[in-house]
Scaffold this motif. Sequence first.
Motif, PDB file in Angstrom:
ATOM      1  N   ARG A   1     -28.793 -39.482  23.981  1.00  0.00           N
ATOM      2  CA  ARG A   1     -28.142 -38.676  25.171  1.00  0.00           C
ATOM      3  C   ARG A   1     -29.314 -37.951  25.924  1.00  0.00           C
ATOM      4  N   ASN A   2     -30.165 -37.536  25.302  1.00  0.00           N
ATOM      5  CA  ASN A   2     -31.572 -36.746  25.825  1.00  0.00           C
ATOM      6  C   ASN A   2     -31.950 -37.689  26.681  1.00  0.00           C
ATOM      7  N   ALA A   3     -32.357 -38.846  26.114  1.00  0.00           N
ATOM      8  CA  ALA A   3     -33.213 -39.992  27.161  1.00  0.00           C
ATOM      9  C   ALA A   3     -32.372 -40.457  28.155  1.00  0.00           C
TER      10      ALA A   3
ATOM     11  N   ILE B   1     -38.028 -37.965  33.535  1.00  0.00           N
ATOM     12  CA  ILE B   1     -38.637 -36.990  34.143  1.00  0.00           C
ATOM     13  C   ILE B   1     -40.002 -36.530  33.145  1.00  0.00           C
ATOM     14  N   GLY B   2     -39.912 -37.113  31.782  1.00  0.00           N
ATOM     15  CA  GLY B   2     -41.074 -36.548  31.135  1.00  0.00           C
ATOM     16  C   GLY B   2     -40.633 -35.379  30.460  1.00  0.00           C
ATOM     17  N   LEU B   3     -41.559 -34.983  29.350  1.00  0.00           N
ATOM     18  CA  LEU B   3     -41.110 -33.459  28.820  1.00  0.00           C
ATOM     19  C   LEU B   3     -41.390 -32.339  29.544  1.00  0.00           C
ATOM     20  N   PRO B   4     -40.906 -31.309  29.158  1.00  0.00           N
ATOM     21  CA  PRO B   4     -41.090 -30.069  29.749  1.00  0.00           C
ATOM     22  C   PRO B   4     -42.586 -29.500  28.921  1.00  0.00           C
ATOM     23  N   LEU B   5     -43.315 -28.765  29.713  1.00  0.00           N
ATOM     24  CA  LEU B   5     -44.544 -28.438  28.862  1.00  0.00           C
ATOM     25  C   LEU B   5     -44.253 -27.042  28.021  1.00  0.00           C
TER      26      LEU B   5
ATOM     27  N   GLY C   1     -26.951 -26.822  28.358  1.00  0.00           N
ATOM     28  CA  GLY C   1     -27.473 -27.417  27.157  1.00  0.00           C
ATOM     29  C   GLY C   1     -27.242 -26.288  25.917  1.00  0.00           C
ATOM     30  N   SER C   2     -27.262 -26.975  24.644  1.00  0.00           N
ATOM     31  CA  SER C   2     -27.200 -26.001  23.533  1.00  0.00           C
ATOM     32  C   SER C   2     -28.403 -25.947  22.995  1.00  0.00           C
ATOM     33  N   GLY C   3     -29.469 -26.722  23.148  1.00  0.00           N
ATOM     34  CA  GLY C   3     -30.984 -26.495  22.386  1.00  0.00           C
ATOM     35  C   GLY C   3     -30.584 -26.991  21.043  1.00  0.00           C
ATOM     36  N   ILE C   4     -29.704 -27.502  20.286  1.00  0.00           N
ATOM     37  CA  ILE C   4     -29.555 -27.937  19.008  1.00  0.00           C
ATOM     38  C   ILE C   4     -29.876 -29.294  18.637  1.00  0.00           C
ATOM     39  N   GLY C   5     -29.852 -30.221  19.644  1.00  0.00           N
ATOM     40  CA  GLY C   5     -30.029 -31.488  19.302  1.00  0.00           C
ATOM     41  C   GLY C   5     -31.152 -32.025  18.633  1.00  0.00           C
ATOM     42  N   LEU C   6     -32.338 -31.606  19.025  1.00  0.00           N
ATOM     43  CA  LEU C   6     -33.516 -32.003  18.429  1.00  0.00           C
ATOM     44  C   LEU C   6     -33.888 -31.414  17.194  1.00  0.00           C
ATOM     45  N   SER C   7     -33.501 -30.019  17.108  1.00  0.00           N
ATOM     46  CA  SER C   7     -33.692 -29.126  15.703  1.00  0.00           C
ATOM     47  C   SER C   7     -32.729 -29.927  14.917  1.00  0.00           C
TER      48      SER C   7
ATOM     49  N   PHE D   1     -32.297 -24.042  19.636  1.00  0.00           N
ATOM     50  CA  PHE D   1     -31.556 -23.501  20.967  1.00  0.00           C
ATOM     51  C   PHE D   1     -32.569 -23.525  22.007  1.00  0.00           C
ATOM     52  N   PHE D   2     -33.640 -24.029  21.906  1.00  0.00           N
ATOM     53  CA  PHE D   2     -34.659 -24.367  23.098  1.00  0.00           C
ATOM     54  C   PHE D   2     -34.138 -25.189  23.846  1.00  0.00           C
ATOM     55  N   THR D   3     -33.642 -24.892  25.267  1.00  0.00           N
ATOM     56  CA  THR D   3     -33.201 -26.039  26.067  1.00  0.00           C
ATOM     57  C   THR D   3     -33.554 -25.690  27.460  1.00  0.00           C
ATOM     58  N   THR D   4     -33.834 -26.769  28.190  1.00  0.00           N
ATOM     59  CA  THR D   4     -33.947 -26.600  29.970  1.00  0.00           C
ATOM     60  C   THR D   4     -32.676 -26.861  30.702  1.00  0.00           C
ATOM     61  N   LYS D   5     -31.763 -27.255  29.864  1.00  0.00           N
ATOM     62  CA  LYS D   5     -30.382 -27.757  30.494  1.00  0.00           C
ATOM     63  C   LYS D   5     -29.528 -26.608  30.901  1.00  0.00           C
ATOM     64  N   PRO D   6     -28.794 -26.333  32.071  1.00  0.00           N
ATOM     65  CA  PRO D   6     -28.071 -25.402  32.560  1.00  0.00           C
ATOM     66  C   PRO D   6     -26.812 -25.284  31.346  1.00  0.00           C
TER      67      PRO D   6
ATOM     68  N   GLU E   1     -29.978 -38.355  29.444  1.00  0.00           N
ATOM     69  CA  GLU E   1     -29.753 -37.322  30.613  1.00  0.00           C
ATOM     70  C   GLU E   1     -31.237 -37.118  31.448  1.00  0.00           C
ATOM     71  N   SER E   2     -32.357 -37.685  30.859  1.00  0.00           N
ATOM     72  CA  SER E   2     -33.466 -37.448  31.503  1.00  0.00           C
ATOM     73  C   SER E   2     -33.642 -38.731  32.731  1.00  0.00           C
ATOM     74  N   ALA E   3     -33.328 -39.928  32.179  1.00  0.00           N
ATOM     75  CA  ALA E   3     -33.222 -41.036  32.973  1.00  0.00           C
ATOM     76  C   ALA E   3     -32.157 -40.774  34.281  1.00  0.00           C
TER      77      ALA E   3
ATOM     78  N   SER F   1     -42.186 -25.888  21.977  1.00  0.00           N
ATOM     79  CA  SER F   1     -40.968 -25.285  21.272  1.00  0.00           C
ATOM     80  C   SER F   1     -39.746 -26.298  21.512  1.00  0.00           C
ATOM     81  N   LEU F   2     -40.088 -27.613  21.650  1.00  0.00           N
ATOM     82  CA  LEU F   2     -38.769 -28.568  21.770  1.00  0.00           C
ATOM     83  C   LEU F   2     -37.996 -28.553  20.575  1.00  0.00           C
ATOM     84  N   PHE F   3     -38.608 -28.446  19.422  1.00  0.00           N
ATOM     85  CA  PHE F   3     -37.882 -28.592  18.142  1.00  0.00           C
ATOM     86  C   PHE F   3     -37.363 -27.151  17.745  1.00  0.00           C
TER      87      PHE F   3
ATOM     88  N   THR G   1     -37.078 -45.145  24.101  1.00  0.00           N
ATOM     89  CA  THR G   1     -38.075 -44.763  25.319  1.00  0.00           C
ATOM     90  C   THR G   1     -37.232 -44.902  26.379  1.00  0.00           C
ATOM     91  N   ASP G   2     -37.648 -43.625  27.413  1.00  0.00           N
ATOM     92  CA  ASP G   2     -36.825 -43.544  28.623  1.00  0.00           C
ATOM     93  C   ASP G   2     -37.908 -43.481  29.899  1.00  0.00           C
ATOM     94  N   GLU G   3     -37.210 -43.491  30.945  1.00  0.00           N
ATOM     95  CA  GLU G   3     -37.951 -43.696  32.277  1.00  0.00           C
ATOM     96  C   GLU G   3     -37.404 -42.493  33.103  1.00  0.00           C
TER      97      GLU G   3
HETATM   98  P1  ADP Z   1     -30.360 -29.741  24.827  1.00  0.00           P
HETATM   99  O1  ADP Z   1     -30.278 -31.431  25.054  1.00  0.00           O
HETATM  100  O2  ADP Z   1     -29.041 -29.278  24.322  1.00  0.00           O
HETATM  101  O3  ADP Z   1     -31.291 -29.225  25.591  1.00  0.00           O
HETATM  102  P2  ADP Z   1     -32.108 -30.575  22.699  1.00  0.00           P
HETATM  103  O4  ADP Z   1     -32.551 -29.845  21.444  1.00  0.00           O
HETATM  104  O5  ADP Z   1     -31.651 -31.884  22.379  1.00  0.00           O
HETATM  105  O6  ADP Z   1     -31.100 -29.643  23.149  1.00  0.00           O
HETATM  106  O7  ADP Z   1     -33.388 -30.805  23.648  1.00  0.00           O
HETATM  107  C1  ADP Z   1     -34.246 -29.617  23.872  1.00  0.00           C
HETATM  108  C2  ADP Z   1     -34.962 -29.900  25.132  1.00  0.00           C
HETATM  109  O8  ADP Z   1     -35.864 -30.963  24.843  1.00  0.00           O
HETATM  110  C3  ADP Z   1     -34.267 -30.418  26.488  1.00  0.00           C
HETATM  111  O9  ADP Z   1     -33.597 -29.244  26.838  1.00  0.00           O
HETATM  112  C4  ADP Z   1     -35.096 -30.972  26.996  1.00  0.00           C
HETATM  113  O10 ADP Z   1     -35.978 -30.083  27.755  1.00  0.00           O
HETATM  114  C5  ADP Z   1     -36.314 -31.436  26.303  1.00  0.00           C
HETATM  115  N1  ADP Z   1     -36.152 -33.089  25.861  1.00  0.00           N
HETATM  116  C6  ADP Z   1     -35.433 -33.645  25.033  1.00  0.00           C
HETATM  117  N2  ADP Z   1     -35.488 -34.986  24.991  1.00  0.00           N
HETATM  118  C7  ADP Z   1     -36.154 -35.195  26.076  1.00  0.00           C
HETATM  119  C8  ADP Z   1     -36.340 -36.280  26.900  1.00  0.00           C
HETATM  120  N3  ADP Z   1     -36.124 -37.590  26.411  1.00  0.00           N
HETATM  121  N4  ADP Z   1     -36.847 -36.388  28.231  1.00  0.00           N
HETATM  122  C9  ADP Z   1     -37.134 -35.056  28.565  1.00  0.00           C
HETATM  123  N5  ADP Z   1     -37.018 -33.949  28.032  1.00  0.00           N
HETATM  124  C10 ADP Z   1     -36.511 -33.787  26.882  1.00  0.00           C
END
Ligand code: ADP
Length: 422
Positions: free
Chosen positions: A329-331, A362-366, A381-387, A374-379, A333-335, A369-371, A358-360
């Motif tokens: 889903r993250n891949a 926007i790439g990862l935010p700088l 977002g819950s920020g729990i997917g990766l953790s 509750f870290f999220t860059t999406k309006p 949403e970014s694609a 704290s990705l993992f 592998t997605d095409e």
């Molecule tokens: P959420 O998707 O709810 O924001 P996640 O824990 O799944 O929560 O992801 C945290 C953050 O990691 C995302 O908000 C996004 O900024 C970044 N991220 C995760 N996967 C990708 C990806 N494939 N490409 C770009 N950013 C990603």
Amino acid sequence: MAPLAAAALALAIGPVEPPLVRATLLAAGVVGSLLVGWIGGRRVLASLRTAFDLLGALREGDYGLRGHVRPGHDPLQGLIAGVNELSDELRRGRRARTEASRFLGKTLVALHSAVLVTDDRGAIRLINPAARRLVGAERRSVVGSDPAEWGFAEALAAPDGSILTHCFPAANGRWAVRRASWYSAGREHSLLMLHDLSAALSEEEHRAWQRLIRVLSHELNNSLTPIGSLAETLSSLLARHGPDIPQHELQAGLEAIARRSGSLARFVGGYGKLARLPPLTIEPFRLDLALGRIARLEQRVRVVHEGDTALWVEGDEDQLGQVFVNLLRNAAESALLTGGGVQLNWYARGGEAWVLITDEGIGLPLTDSLFVPFFTTKPEGSGIGLSLARLIVEAHGGSVGLADRADGTRGAVATVRLRLPD
Ligand code: ADP
């Protein structure tokens, strides 16, 4: 010497006349041989004495003495040269041993972990300063004593790799226990190493709390501040207009409040999910089939499958499925933001199942704290997917990583590695 004697003998028994000359020659031959033999014997004795002295010095541990070697092919000179080489070798060995034991000594002193060595009678042979600090004693009083006197009995009985909660005379806490044993001079020695976990744990706990408080206050502020100000606006509208309050403004305000409280509810729900992960149900299943099913669910972007191997793994299919749903889903949403696609690949390598998403996008935010929960860059977002993904994969003894693509294309690649069954 041998050719001289042979020549004299040949002349003596050969056709030489008269007999007096023959006798004189014979006598000269015998005397010559004896002389040469006597000189040779002295040399042999001198060489043997040198070799004997050198060996005596080696026995005393003096590896600096050298024997003079005369040129030639005399085997006794070869013996002296051999003893010289032996003392060089022993000297080098002694230097290496001294350096190694000095290094070991320094390491033991610098080590934060407590180290204790006991001999075959169970007496303490070596104790480092960290171990002495646990018992608050001088080295003199500890070496040679019974470890039980100092409260080490329980740790010595604990199995290798266990974690022990124990009070020593001068320190208490949780200790990781490491054990090893070896033979020295035919006697068994045991090594006990105790690593203090309390400090590391409390530091990690402290950091986790800080992170949680930061996220909580951020999330609460994000939701409660606008809810508060919207409520104020609505109440002043009500005061101004009474029952004639503009319906669309009232509705928009109430909807915004509902949206904000919805996001707060999602956040709290997510926190609950992280805190209460159900126990794993481990069973063998076809990972490739599960991945195919999950990929078909993602309709928003093009997902290309590259894995075609049948891959059996042992794990909780539902929970691992959740991991791949989140990563895909993250891949996607970014694609979606770039109009690119997603590739899903799997294979077995080095005893592990590898899954690459592998997605095409926007790439990862700088950020590092990705993992972080509750870290999220999406309006929305819950920020729990990766953790959650990391929690589940690590509970299976695997690992999960997320990085920008290394092939120069914009986008990210998520990698999950799971142990393959034996
Ligand atoms: P959420 O998707 O709810 O924001 P996640 O824990 O799944 O929560 O992801 C945290 C953050 O990691 C995302 O908000 C996004 O900024 C970044 N991220 C995760 N996967 C990708 C990806 N494939 N490409 C770009 N950013 C990603």
